[in-house]
Write a protein that holds these residues in place. Sequence first.
Motif, PDB file in Angstrom:
ATOM      1  N   TYR A 107     -63.600  47.501  16.109  1.00  0.00           N
ATOM      2  CA  TYR A 107     -64.521  48.594  15.757  1.00  0.00           C
ATOM      3  C   TYR A 107     -63.823  49.505  14.775  1.00  0.00           C
ATOM      4  O   TYR A 107     -62.604  49.686  14.853  1.00  0.00           O
ATOM      5  CB  TYR A 107     -64.894  49.387  17.016  1.00  0.00           C
ATOM      6  CG  TYR A 107     -65.589  50.702  16.717  1.00  0.00           C
ATOM      7  CD1 TYR A 107     -66.938  50.731  16.387  1.00  0.00           C
ATOM      8  CD2 TYR A 107     -64.882  51.909  16.740  1.00  0.00           C
ATOM      9  CE1 TYR A 107     -67.567  51.938  16.095  1.00  0.00           C
ATOM     10  CE2 TYR A 107     -65.508  53.110  16.451  1.00  0.00           C
ATOM     11  CZ  TYR A 107     -66.854  53.122  16.129  1.00  0.00           C
ATOM     12  OH  TYR A 107     -67.478  54.309  15.834  1.00  0.00           O
ATOM     13  N   ASP A 108     -64.583  50.086  13.848  1.00  0.00           N
ATOM     14  CA  ASP A 108     -64.006  51.109  12.975  1.00  0.00           C
ATOM     15  C   ASP A 108     -65.096  52.035  12.468  1.00  0.00           C
ATOM     16  O   ASP A 108     -66.262  51.647  12.392  1.00  0.00           O
ATOM     17  CB  ASP A 108     -63.271  50.472  11.792  1.00  0.00           C
ATOM     18  CG  ASP A 108     -62.321  51.460  11.113  1.00  0.00           C
ATOM     19  OD1 ASP A 108     -61.875  52.417  11.787  1.00  0.00           O
ATOM     20  OD2 ASP A 108     -62.029  51.286   9.923  1.00  0.00           O
ATOM     21  N   ILE A 109     -64.704  53.255  12.151  1.00  0.00           N
ATOM     22  CA  ILE A 109     -65.624  54.227  11.565  1.00  0.00           C
ATOM     23  C   ILE A 109     -64.860  55.042  10.533  1.00  0.00           C
ATOM     24  O   ILE A 109     -63.669  55.326  10.732  1.00  0.00           O
ATOM     25  CB  ILE A 109     -66.251  55.129  12.665  1.00  0.00           C
ATOM     26  CG1 ILE A 109     -67.313  56.074  12.083  1.00  0.00           C
ATOM     27  CG2 ILE A 109     -65.182  55.913  13.444  1.00  0.00           C
ATOM     28  CD1 ILE A 109     -68.202  56.732  13.150  1.00  0.00           C
ATOM     29  N   HIS A 110     -65.505  55.331   9.403  1.00  0.00           N
ATOM     30  CA  HIS A 110     -64.919  56.222   8.404  1.00  0.00           C
ATOM     31  C   HIS A 110     -65.968  57.214   7.932  1.00  0.00           C
ATOM     32  O   HIS A 110     -67.155  56.896   7.895  1.00  0.00           O
ATOM     33  CB  HIS A 110     -64.390  55.427   7.195  1.00  0.00           C
ATOM     34  CG  HIS A 110     -63.060  54.783   7.455  1.00  0.00           C
ATOM     35  ND1 HIS A 110     -61.870  55.410   7.177  1.00  0.00           N
ATOM     36  CD2 HIS A 110     -62.740  53.582   7.985  1.00  0.00           C
ATOM     37  CE1 HIS A 110     -60.866  54.604   7.514  1.00  0.00           C
ATOM     38  NE2 HIS A 110     -61.366  53.490   8.005  1.00  0.00           N
ATOM     39  N   LYS A 111     -65.484  58.401   7.559  1.00  0.00           N
ATOM     40  CA  LYS A 111     -66.364  59.454   7.045  1.00  0.00           C
ATOM     41  C   LYS A 111     -66.796  59.144   5.625  1.00  0.00           C
ATOM     42  O   LYS A 111     -65.985  58.627   4.843  1.00  0.00           O
ATOM     43  CB  LYS A 111     -65.587  60.780   6.985  1.00  0.00           C
ATOM     44  CG  LYS A 111     -65.568  61.557   8.260  1.00  0.00           C
ATOM     45  CD  LYS A 111     -64.900  62.911   7.980  1.00  0.00           C
ATOM     46  CE  LYS A 111     -64.259  63.428   9.245  1.00  0.00           C
ATOM     47  NZ  LYS A 111     -63.323  64.516   8.995  1.00  0.00           N
TER      48      LYS A 111
ATOM     49  N   LEU B  45     -63.924  45.518   6.990  1.00  0.00           N
ATOM     50  CA  LEU B  45     -62.716  44.678   7.028  1.00  0.00           C
ATOM     51  C   LEU B  45     -61.734  45.170   8.095  1.00  0.00           C
ATOM     52  O   LEU B  45     -61.038  44.360   8.713  1.00  0.00           O
ATOM     53  CB  LEU B  45     -62.041  44.609   5.651  1.00  0.00           C
ATOM     54  CG  LEU B  45     -62.820  43.917   4.539  1.00  0.00           C
ATOM     55  CD1 LEU B  45     -61.899  43.599   3.366  1.00  0.00           C
ATOM     56  CD2 LEU B  45     -63.529  42.655   4.998  1.00  0.00           C
ATOM     57  N   HIS B  46     -61.696  46.475   8.339  1.00  0.00           N
ATOM     58  CA  HIS B  46     -60.809  46.989   9.391  1.00  0.00           C
ATOM     59  C   HIS B  46     -61.262  46.491  10.761  1.00  0.00           C
ATOM     60  O   HIS B  46     -60.432  46.109  11.602  1.00  0.00           O
ATOM     61  CB  HIS B  46     -60.755  48.519   9.370  1.00  0.00           C
ATOM     62  CG  HIS B  46     -60.130  49.071   8.112  1.00  0.00           C
ATOM     63  ND1 HIS B  46     -59.995  50.415   7.872  1.00  0.00           N
ATOM     64  CD2 HIS B  46     -59.600  48.436   7.036  1.00  0.00           C
ATOM     65  CE1 HIS B  46     -59.408  50.597   6.695  1.00  0.00           C
ATOM     66  NE2 HIS B  46     -59.159  49.406   6.166  1.00  0.00           N
ATOM     67  N   ALA B  47     -62.571  46.475  10.991  1.00  0.00           N
ATOM     68  CA  ALA B  47     -63.090  45.968  12.272  1.00  0.00           C
ATOM     69  C   ALA B  47     -62.781  44.471  12.406  1.00  0.00           C
ATOM     70  O   ALA B  47     -62.415  43.999  13.490  1.00  0.00           O
ATOM     71  CB  ALA B  47     -64.591  46.228  12.367  1.00  0.00           C
TER      72      ALA B  47
HETATM   73 MG    MG Z   1     -60.201  52.103   9.257  1.00  0.00          MG
END
Ligand code: MG
Length: 159
Positions: A7-11, A41-43
């Motif tokens: 999982y990932d989240i960015h502002k 890609l981070h997830a």
């Molecule tokens: Mg990230």
Amino acid sequence: MRIGIGYDIHKLASGRKLVLGGITIPYEKGLLGHSDADAVLHAVCDALLGAAALGDIGEHFPDTDPEYKDIKSSKLLSEVNGLIRSGGYLISNVDIIVLAQEPKMAPFKKKMAGEIARILGIKAGQVSVKAKTNEGLGAIGEKKAIAAYAAALLERKGE
Ligand code: MG
């Protein structure tokens, strides 16, 4: 077989390019982060690392390390792929959900899947990219952030 989740989240912020799933998507804002902030890609990195019990993206590529400043996440995913391969694993499939209120992801899903497959050295049919809005709810719904979930299945070579 081994399964992993990521999982990932960015502002979202002005003055940044929006890079998701290894491709640049035209939009008035981009994701904020130490790297290119490609949440998809981070997830995927975390799902693959998780399946192999090899830690997480933050351990491998610390955001305090200047070496990773503004790095393309496709390079990080490529390095993770190397770790998975040298651990004796093959990737069966990767399934992804992108959560974005804006921009519309539908026109880019296939291209993202193709790019992720290319980086991982697997077939396009082994990567699925799905997209949803957040129905206007929370930070994602208010267009303040974009998040992604990924699941990956690995097989041990020769088993
Ligand atoms: Mg990230």
